[in-house]
Design a protein around this motif. Structure first.
Motif, PDB file in Angstrom:
ATOM      1  N   ASN A   1      51.307  27.568  32.754  1.00  0.00           N
ATOM      2  CA  ASN A   1      50.385  26.434  32.623  1.00  0.00           C
ATOM      3  C   ASN A   1      48.933  26.798  32.940  1.00  0.00           C
ATOM      4  O   ASN A   1      48.043  25.951  32.820  1.00  0.00           O
ATOM      5  N   ILE A   2      48.696  28.056  33.345  1.00  0.00           N
ATOM      6  CA  ILE A   2      47.345  28.481  33.719  1.00  0.00           C
ATOM      7  C   ILE A   2      46.630  29.085  32.514  1.00  0.00           C
ATOM      8  O   ILE A   2      47.149  29.993  31.859  1.00  0.00           O
ATOM      9  N   ASP A   3      45.450  28.575  32.214  1.00  0.00           N
ATOM     10  CA  ASP A   3      44.580  29.169  31.209  1.00  0.00           C
ATOM     11  C   ASP A   3      43.651  30.135  31.955  1.00  0.00           C
ATOM     12  O   ASP A   3      42.733  29.716  32.658  1.00  0.00           O
ATOM     13  N   MET A   4      43.893  31.433  31.803  1.00  0.00           N
ATOM     14  CA  MET A   4      43.186  32.422  32.613  1.00  0.00           C
ATOM     15  C   MET A   4      41.682  32.419  32.357  1.00  0.00           C
ATOM     16  O   MET A   4      40.889  32.661  33.267  1.00  0.00           O
ATOM     17  N   GLU A   5      41.265  32.141  31.129  1.00  0.00           N
ATOM     18  CA  GLU A   5      39.841  32.162  30.817  1.00  0.00           C
ATOM     19  C   GLU A   5      39.079  31.044  31.535  1.00  0.00           C
ATOM     20  O   GLU A   5      37.941  31.222  31.964  1.00  0.00           O
ATOM     21  N   THR A   6      39.716  29.889  31.675  1.00  0.00           N
ATOM     22  CA  THR A   6      39.032  28.749  32.307  1.00  0.00           C
ATOM     23  C   THR A   6      39.394  28.601  33.775  1.00  0.00           C
ATOM     24  O   THR A   6      38.536  28.264  34.604  1.00  0.00           O
ATOM     25  N   SER A   7      40.663  28.856  34.127  1.00  0.00           N
ATOM     26  CA  SER A   7      41.082  28.693  35.520  1.00  0.00           C
ATOM     27  C   SER A   7      40.734  29.901  36.381  1.00  0.00           C
ATOM     28  O   SER A   7      40.557  29.781  37.598  1.00  0.00           O
ATOM     29  N   LEU A   8      40.658  31.093  35.770  1.00  0.00           N
ATOM     30  CA  LEU A   8      40.335  32.319  36.501  1.00  0.00           C
ATOM     31  C   LEU A   8      39.154  33.005  35.818  1.00  0.00           C
ATOM     32  O   LEU A   8      39.258  34.138  35.348  1.00  0.00           O
ATOM     33  N   PRO A   9      37.994  32.318  35.750  1.00  0.00           N
ATOM     34  CA  PRO A   9      36.858  32.881  35.005  1.00  0.00           C
ATOM     35  C   PRO A   9      36.281  34.122  35.682  1.00  0.00           C
ATOM     36  O   PRO A   9      36.345  34.280  36.888  1.00  0.00           O
ATOM     37  N   VAL A  10      35.747  35.010  34.863  1.00  0.00           N
ATOM     38  CA  VAL A  10      35.126  36.234  35.356  1.00  0.00           C
ATOM     39  C   VAL A  10      33.763  36.377  34.703  1.00  0.00           C
ATOM     40  O   VAL A  10      33.605  36.196  33.502  1.00  0.00           O
ATOM     41  N   THR A  11      32.756  36.657  35.531  1.00  0.00           N
ATOM     42  CA  THR A  11      31.413  36.908  35.015  1.00  0.00           C
ATOM     43  C   THR A  11      31.322  38.357  34.574  1.00  0.00           C
ATOM     44  O   THR A  11      31.468  39.268  35.390  1.00  0.00           O
ATOM     45  N   LYS A  12      31.107  38.567  33.297  1.00  0.00           N
ATOM     46  CA  LYS A  12      31.060  39.933  32.779  1.00  0.00           C
ATOM     47  C   LYS A  12      29.771  40.611  33.219  1.00  0.00           C
ATOM     48  O   LYS A  12      28.688  40.063  33.076  1.00  0.00           O
ATOM     49  N   ILE A  13      29.894  41.825  33.743  1.00  0.00           N
ATOM     50  CA  ILE A  13      28.750  42.558  34.267  1.00  0.00           C
ATOM     51  C   ILE A  13      28.608  43.873  33.508  1.00  0.00           C
ATOM     52  O   ILE A  13      29.589  44.589  33.298  1.00  0.00           O
TER      53      ILE A  13
END
Length: 222
Positions: free
Chosen positions: A118-130
């Motif tokens: 049920n977890i959407d990794m892109e929205t629930s676990l966002p990562v700032t690309k560096i």
């Protein structure tokens, strides 16, 4: 690699910088990976359909997160590790070998991922690309590393050390031969030398060759 092939695995022969996105159950074997490679690996598979199909044999994620340098160069890797660890099961592997193997396989572990469907990794676990490297202005960590190795190698070469002694010192850091699938251009105004060589063996003489290129890829000499 021979064992894996006999067990029916397909073994990659091209260096993809750990950006392989999986489509089916896949094993990754990454002894002492560079922290940026961990970020590449997680970034390429940052989705539920990918991450849960992976079983990974590498140095402990928990230990990596505690020992990683807190700088912008590894920022993306730190963020991804912090977000994926709650969904990661580590099974430690104990090693009792010579020092060279103990260094390489220290805190080695299997890693299994189990992210809730049920977890959407892109929205629930966002990562700032560096950005990995700063090429236009500012500091250039890649150049610092290059200078460090140049100085270290020069000291060894100017000493009375034999080639066997030189190989022993660097043995624990030596990785497999890498075949790049894309070129890396030098910064504007710089000339890059790609070089390849082999050492002596018996009566065979050592040989080397190289190609000089500018930032556009134009060959200036060989």
């Amino acid at each position: 690699m021979i064992v894996l092939k006999k067990l029916g695995f397909e073994v990659l022969t091209i260096d993809e910088n750990c950006r392989r996105q999986v489509r089916r159950p896949t094993m990754f074997y990454m002894p002492v990976p560079n922290y940026n490679l961990i970020g590449n690996f997680l970034g390429a598979n940052w989705s539920l359909s990918c991450i849960n199909q992976i079983f990974l044999l590498t140095n402990s994620f928990h230990h990596s997160l505690t020992s990683i340098s807190q700088c912008s160069l590894y920022g993306e890797t730190v963020e991804r590790l912090e977000r994926i660890l709650p969904f990661t099961t580590e099974i430690d592997i104990k090693t009792r070998y010579k020092q060279i193997y103990t260094n390489v396989f220290s805190r080695f572990a299997w890693h299994f991922f189990d992210v809730d469907p049920n977890i959407d990794m892109e929205t629930s676990l966002p990562v700032t690309k560096i950005t990995e490297y700063i090429k236009d202005g500012g500091q250039r960590p890649w150049l610092d590393w290059q200078r460090y190795f140049e100085q270290a190698f020069l000291e060894y070469m100017q000493s009375d050390m034999t080639s066997e002694g030189f190989a022993q010192i660097l043995g624990e850091y030596r990785g497999p031969r890498c075949l790049r699938c894309y070129s890396v251009p030098p910064p504007l105004g710089w000339i890059k030398l790609n070089i390849y060589g082999i050492g002596t063996e018996g009566d065979q003489q050592g040989r080397y060759s190289g190609v000089f290129q500018d930032e556009t890829g134009m060959c200036l000499g060989r």
